[in-house]
Design an enzyme around this catalytic site. Structure first.
Site, PDB file in Angstrom:
ATOM      1  N   GLY A   1     -19.628  16.345   5.314  1.00 36.64           N
ATOM      2  CA  GLY A   1     -18.618  15.710   6.396  1.00 36.64           C
ATOM      3  C   GLY A   1     -17.170  16.153   6.352  1.00 36.64           C
ATOM      4  O   GLY A   1     -16.499  15.646   7.287  1.00 36.64           O
ATOM      5  N   ASP A   2     -17.020  17.090   5.871  1.00 35.13           N
ATOM      6  CA  ASP A   2     -15.368  17.737   5.777  1.00 35.13           C
ATOM      7  C   ASP A   2     -15.418  18.499   7.262  1.00 35.13           C
ATOM      8  O   ASP A   2     -16.146  19.246   7.663  1.00 35.13           O
ATOM      9  CB  ASP A   2     -15.231  18.666   4.578  1.00 35.13           C
ATOM     10  CG  ASP A   2     -14.367  17.939   3.594  1.00 35.13           C
ATOM     11  OD1 ASP A   2     -13.838  16.731   3.685  1.00 35.13           O
ATOM     12  OD2 ASP A   2     -14.531  18.430   2.432  1.00 35.13           O
TER      13      ASP A   2
ATOM     14  N   ILE B   1       1.408   3.760   2.288  1.00 34.18           N
ATOM     15  CA  ILE B   1       2.155   4.406   3.309  1.00 34.18           C
ATOM     16  C   ILE B   1       3.074   2.886   3.635  1.00 34.18           C
ATOM     17  O   ILE B   1       4.137   3.136   4.094  1.00 34.18           O
ATOM     18  CB  ILE B   1       1.465   4.715   4.715  1.00 34.18           C
ATOM     19  CG1 ILE B   1       0.612   5.840   4.310  1.00 34.18           C
ATOM     20  CG2 ILE B   1       2.520   5.165   5.670  1.00 34.18           C
ATOM     21  CD1 ILE B   1      -0.485   6.186   5.364  1.00 34.18           C
TER      22      ILE B   1
ATOM     23  N   THR C   1      -8.626  11.402  12.389  1.00 37.74           N
ATOM     24  CA  THR C   1     -10.103  11.390  12.171  1.00 37.74           C
ATOM     25  C   THR C   1     -10.765  11.150  13.501  1.00 37.74           C
ATOM     26  O   THR C   1     -11.957  11.462  13.733  1.00 37.74           O
ATOM     27  CB  THR C   1     -10.498  10.576  10.973  1.00 37.74           C
ATOM     28  OG1 THR C   1     -11.901  10.571  10.799  1.00 37.74           O
ATOM     29  CG2 THR C   1     -10.361   8.954  11.620  1.00 37.74           C
TER      30      THR C   1
ATOM     31  N   TYR D   1     -15.744   3.984   8.845  1.00 41.40           N
ATOM     32  CA  TYR D   1     -14.246   3.948   8.720  1.00 41.40           C
ATOM     33  C   TYR D   1     -13.664   4.591   9.911  1.00 41.40           C
ATOM     34  O   TYR D   1     -12.742   4.067  10.563  1.00 41.40           O
ATOM     35  CB  TYR D   1     -13.624   4.823   7.470  1.00 41.40           C
ATOM     36  CG  TYR D   1     -12.372   5.164   7.677  1.00 41.40           C
ATOM     37  CD1 TYR D   1     -11.356   4.104   7.504  1.00 41.40           C
ATOM     38  CD2 TYR D   1     -11.816   6.399   7.928  1.00 41.40           C
ATOM     39  CE1 TYR D   1      -9.874   4.310   7.516  1.00 41.40           C
ATOM     40  CE2 TYR D   1     -10.418   6.522   8.028  1.00 41.40           C
ATOM     41  CZ  TYR D   1      -9.629   5.798   7.844  1.00 41.40           C
ATOM     42  OH  TYR D   1      -8.181   6.122   8.219  1.00 41.40           O
TER      43      TYR D   1
ATOM     44  N   ASN E   1      -2.603  14.376   7.286  1.00 39.14           N
ATOM     45  CA  ASN E   1      -2.759  14.057   5.724  1.00 39.14           C
ATOM     46  C   ASN E   1      -1.422  13.503   4.994  1.00 39.14           C
ATOM     47  O   ASN E   1      -0.801  14.634   4.581  1.00 39.14           O
ATOM     48  CB  ASN E   1      -3.300  15.171   5.111  1.00 39.14           C
ATOM     49  CG  ASN E   1      -4.827  15.240   5.584  1.00 39.14           C
ATOM     50  OD1 ASN E   1      -5.163  15.503   6.756  1.00 39.14           O
ATOM     51  ND2 ASN E   1      -6.030  15.470   4.644  1.00 39.14           N
TER      52      ASN E   1
ATOM     53  N   GLY F   1       0.775  -1.283  -0.004  1.00 34.38           N
ATOM     54  CA  GLY F   1      -0.090  -0.212  -0.027  1.00 34.38           C
ATOM     55  C   GLY F   1       0.852   1.008   0.133  1.00 34.38           C
ATOM     56  O   GLY F   1       2.076   1.285  -0.013  1.00 34.38           O
TER      57      GLY F   1
ATOM     58  N   SER G   1      -5.461   7.540  12.812  1.00 36.22           N
ATOM     59  CA  SER G   1      -5.727   8.694  12.115  1.00 36.22           C
ATOM     60  C   SER G   1      -6.211   9.986  13.062  1.00 36.22           C
ATOM     61  O   SER G   1      -6.837   9.922  13.888  1.00 36.22           O
ATOM     62  CB  SER G   1      -6.810   8.376  11.103  1.00 36.22           C
ATOM     63  OG  SER G   1      -7.494   9.677  10.327  1.00 36.22           O
TER      64      SER G   1
ATOM     65  N   LYS H   1     -11.096   2.900  13.311  1.00 39.72           N
ATOM     66  CA  LYS H   1      -9.845   3.281  13.825  1.00 39.72           C
ATOM     67  C   LYS H   1     -10.076   3.575  15.374  1.00 39.72           C
ATOM     68  O   LYS H   1      -9.222   3.251  16.135  1.00 39.72           O
ATOM     69  CB  LYS H   1      -9.539   4.737  13.396  1.00 39.72           C
ATOM     70  CG  LYS H   1      -9.204   4.622  11.882  1.00 39.72           C
ATOM     71  CD  LYS H   1      -7.946   3.812  11.705  1.00 39.72           C
ATOM     72  CE  LYS H   1      -7.673   3.239  10.158  1.00 39.72           C
ATOM     73  NZ  LYS H   1      -6.683   2.191   9.878  1.00 39.72           N
TER      74      LYS H   1
HETATM   75  N1  UDP Z   1     -10.384  18.761  -1.549  1.00 39.89           N
HETATM   76  C1  UDP Z   1     -11.019  19.290  -2.265  1.00 39.89           C
HETATM   77  N2  UDP Z   1     -11.056  18.926  -3.561  1.00 39.89           N
HETATM   78  C2  UDP Z   1     -10.865  17.525  -4.048  1.00 39.89           C
HETATM   79  C3  UDP Z   1     -10.335  16.707  -2.743  1.00 39.89           C
HETATM   80  C4  UDP Z   1     -10.206  17.112  -1.866  1.00 39.89           C
HETATM   81  O1  UDP Z   1     -11.151  20.621  -2.317  1.00 39.89           O
HETATM   82  O2  UDP Z   1     -11.106  17.080  -5.370  1.00 39.89           O
HETATM   83  C5  UDP Z   1     -10.212  19.181   0.027  1.00 39.89           C
HETATM   84  C6  UDP Z   1     -11.260  18.431   0.800  1.00 39.89           C
HETATM   85  O3  UDP Z   1     -12.590  19.140   0.962  1.00 39.89           O
HETATM   86  C7  UDP Z   1     -10.429  19.006   2.090  1.00 39.89           C
HETATM   87  C8  UDP Z   1      -8.888  18.842   1.853  1.00 39.89           C
HETATM   88  O4  UDP Z   1      -9.068  18.801   0.225  1.00 39.89           O
HETATM   89  O5  UDP Z   1     -10.576  20.177   2.679  1.00 39.89           O
HETATM   90  C9  UDP Z   1      -8.274  17.455   2.159  1.00 39.89           C
HETATM   91  O6  UDP Z   1      -9.135  16.488   1.537  1.00 39.89           O
HETATM   92  P1  UDP Z   1      -8.778  14.894   1.576  1.00 39.89           P
HETATM   93  O7  UDP Z   1      -9.876  14.024   1.071  1.00 39.89           O
HETATM   94  O8  UDP Z   1      -7.172  14.787   0.885  1.00 39.89           O
HETATM   95  O9  UDP Z   1      -8.344  14.629   3.129  1.00 39.89           O
HETATM   96  P2  UDP Z   1      -9.375  14.592   4.389  1.00 39.89           P
HETATM   97  O10 UDP Z   1     -10.360  15.468   4.027  1.00 39.89           O
HETATM   98  O11 UDP Z   1      -9.636  13.072   4.640  1.00 39.89           O
HETATM   99  O12 UDP Z   1      -8.409  15.258   5.545  1.00 39.89           O
END
Ligand code: UDP
Length: 346
Positions: free
Chosen positions: A304-305, A15, A131, A156, A186, A13, A129, A160
């Site tokens: 969900g962000d 990492i 998360t 998910y 990240n 994978g 994570s 964790k």
């Molecule tokens: N993001 C974006 N466009 C994309 C993918 C991600 O704007 O096509 C943004 C997303 O909304 C977040 C940041 O990039 O604010 C990091 O997203 P990623 O999915 O890489 O990591 P995670 O949200 O799990 O921290």
């Protein structure tokens, strides 16, 4: 110098592969395991080319106890395991929670059972994570390991949290077991050789693979999800950490787990840079570091962000003697070199 045998699950994978390279360079004998459910044997060739040495590898599914048992039978001298093997797509986990609970929990339970079955002392380094922190309260930023774990927002994320709790309880009950849970922020970038890197299946969900695929002309434009967040430029903030720096933290964690100087038997470390970057800042770094055109536009928020999260990596810096210090421009260039290599772009 041979420092002993380490099992790496999920070795093919993203990492995992970078960690196998760093462990080998540090003098560990690695036995890699993967079932290629979300990875390719090609990554093993990349690892072998970088290290210049053969890689001990067994194709096995960690959620099948018999398959994983055969690995321990063949290599009873495994001193520690790094457990990467898991499903990791947040969106899919909402659609198919059972798939995530079955695979991610069963794999860990099998690994703990087999690590402790013969009474030998063994270590487990677990891929966790950031998360688990959910949306941190602003007064908790940068976020320390002592910050509260918030209710998970996806199955998910819940796996964790559950895996951390399972490891905590098993460590308390089993004197031979030592555990380090690493909470990643990240991870981005690729090995400087461009022989291994991130290989998302289908349309990338993560920001940097989407950026590099857009730059390569595979995607029309990057959509930046939301520019009306309460942040300086309105886009979300994350702590982007170079995958090679992250891999090195795993070597430091294994060194600590196998060391004789007393560490707690269950420890948690945040692995990040300590600096938050907005989506827009990261995009601008990519453009200036590579000189490549990157079409992008703003789009609605993604459900969900998290708005903003970045690490306080002070504990890992002090206790593991590790620091993520690769400049983000170098990291983004490495991601671009990898994308070009994969696509045959010169
Ligand atoms: N993001 C974006 N466009 C994309 C993918 C991600 O704007 O096509 C943004 C997303 O909304 C977040 C940041 O990039 O604010 C990091 O997203 P990623 O999915 O890489 O990591 P995670 O949200 O799990 O921290």
């Amino acid at each position: 110098m041979n420092k002993g045998r380490v099992l790496v699950t999920g070795a093919a994978g993203y990492i995992g592969s970078h960690t196998v390279v760093e462990l080998t360079g540090a003098g560990y004998d690695v036995v890699g395991v993967d079932n290629f459910s979300n990875s390719s044997p090609q990554m093993l060739d990349g690892i072998r080319q970088i290290t210049g040495s053969p890689l001990t590898f067994i194709e096995a599914d960690c959620s099948d106890r018999n398959q994983l048992a055969r690995v321990f039978e063949q290599y009873p001298d495994i001193r520690a395991s790094i457990h990467f093997a898991a499903h990791k797509a947040v969106g899919e986990s909402v659609q198919q929670p059972l798939k995530y609970f079955e695979n991610n929990l069963t794999s860990l339970l099998n690994l703990i059972g087999l690590s402790t079955a013969d009474g030998n002392s063994r270590g487990i380094v677990f891929s966790s994570s950031c998360t688990v922190y959910g949306e941190p309260d602003p007064e908790n930023l940068p976020i320390k390991e002592t910050a509260p774990v918030k209710p998970a927002t996806s199955p998910y994320g819940r796996t964790k949290q559950m895996c951390e709790e399972i490891l905590h309880d098993c460590t308390a009950a089993c004197p031979g077991l030592k555990v380090i849970a690493l909470r990643y922020f990240n991870p981005i970038g690729a090995h400087p050789s461009a022989l291994i890197g991130e290989m998302p299946a289908g349309v990338p969900q993560n920001l940097v693979p989407y950026i590099t695929q857009t730059a390569a002309g595979i995607r029309k434009e990057l959509k930046i999800f939301g520019n009306d967040y309460p942040t300086p430029d309105g886009t979300c903030i994350r702590d982007y950490i170079y995958v090679v720096d992250l891999a090195k933290a795993h070597v430091a964690a294994v060194d600590r787990i196998l060391g004789t100087t007393g560490s707690d038997r269950y420890e948690i470390f945040n692995l990040g840079t300590g600096t938050g970057l907005s989506v827009l800042e990261l995009v601008n770094h990519f453009i200036s570091a590579t000189g490549v055109n990157l079409p992008y536009s703003f789009a609605p928020r993604r459900a969900g962000d998290i708005i903003k999260v970045w690490a306080d990596p002070g504990k890992a810096n002090r206790v593991l003697g590790w620091k993520a210090d690769t400049p983000v421009d170098d990291v983004l260039r490495s991601a671009w070199e990898w994308e070009k290599k994969v696509r045959g772009i010169r």
